[in-house]
Design a protein around this motif. Sequence first.
Motif, PDB file in Angstrom:
ATOM      1  N   ALA A 171       2.676 -12.856  -3.198  1.00 27.14           N
ATOM      2  CA  ALA A 171       2.773 -11.547  -3.614  1.00 27.14           C
ATOM      3  C   ALA A 171       1.515 -10.631  -3.603  1.00 27.14           C
ATOM      4  N   LEU A 172       0.293 -11.171  -3.687  1.00 21.97           N
ATOM      5  CA  LEU A 172      -0.817 -10.217  -3.516  1.00 21.97           C
ATOM      6  C   LEU A 172      -0.889  -9.552  -2.016  1.00 21.97           C
ATOM      7  N   ALA A 173      -0.530 -10.554  -1.217  1.00 28.09           N
ATOM      8  CA  ALA A 173      -0.535  -9.927   0.252  1.00 28.09           C
ATOM      9  C   ALA A 173       0.487  -8.950   0.623  1.00 28.09           C
ATOM     10  N   ALA A 191      -0.733  -5.604  -1.001  1.00 23.37           N
ATOM     11  CA  ALA A 191      -1.852  -5.050  -0.160  1.00 23.37           C
ATOM     12  C   ALA A 191      -1.385  -4.465   1.002  1.00 23.37           C
ATOM     13  N   ALA A 192      -0.448  -5.189   1.757  1.00 28.81           N
ATOM     14  CA  ALA A 192       0.233  -4.310   3.042  1.00 28.81           C
ATOM     15  C   ALA A 192       1.038  -3.226   2.547  1.00 28.81           C
ATOM     16  N   GLY A 193       1.784  -3.207   1.636  1.00 29.71           N
ATOM     17  CA  GLY A 193       2.509  -1.999   1.154  1.00 29.71           C
ATOM     18  C   GLY A 193       1.563  -0.941   0.692  1.00 29.71           C
ATOM     19  N   HIS A 208      -1.371   4.812   5.061  1.00 29.46           N
ATOM     20  CA  HIS A 208      -1.540   5.353   6.369  1.00 29.46           C
ATOM     21  C   HIS A 208      -0.385   6.553   6.640  1.00 29.46           C
ATOM     22  N   ARG A 209       0.731   6.443   5.948  1.00 29.29           N
ATOM     23  CA  ARG A 209       1.705   7.398   5.933  1.00 29.29           C
ATOM     24  C   ARG A 209       1.036   8.960   5.521  1.00 29.29           C
ATOM     25  N   ARG A 210       0.469   8.937   4.307  1.00 27.41           N
ATOM     26  CA  ARG A 210      -0.187   9.939   3.649  1.00 27.41           C
ATOM     27  C   ARG A 210      -1.033  10.416   4.359  1.00 27.41           C
TER      28      ARG A 210
END
Length: 173
Positions: free
Chosen positions: A152-154, A157-159, A165-167
């Motif tokens: 869940a933490l990984a 972090a990826a999300g 990155h999109r912003r």
Amino acid sequence: MRRTARLLTGTALTVAATGLATAPAHGGETGSLLVYPSTTMPGSQVTVNTAACGEKGAALGDAGAVGAGVFTLAPSTHEGEAIGRFRVPPSAQPGTYEIVAKCAEGTKQVTGDLVVALNAVHEQVQPRGSVKTGVGGALGTDPVQTAAGVTALAVAAAGGTWLLHRRARGDGI
């Protein structure tokens, strides 16, 4: 009459307080035999010391009550004390024994107590276990729950990285 009684009482209290204030403050009292360790096991070595025999005074010690016999106390540089050692016999029974030292010069005699116990422990015990602070440990030690929490933490972090990155590219959210 009352004034004289108060004056004499005040003087007596002052003399008594002054006498107490000038008593020796260090551990080597001049009238006792210090036994270290005061509680020991059969077969252990015991050290005794006294300042009762004067600055350069020697003494003859007697640990016959515990079965150790006679030993000598020699003058030392430690606060003018005479120091001696003896070994408690392995056959000594539990109990309290009187150790005696007689000064070589004069008739002064001092005594101290030695307690022999079968379970006297003098070693340091190291702490074991965890500290109960109330922080963490909510999931316990189950490996499946731990793996689910790490996953869940990984994912979080990826999300978060993907959104940042999109912003940064200007694509918006």
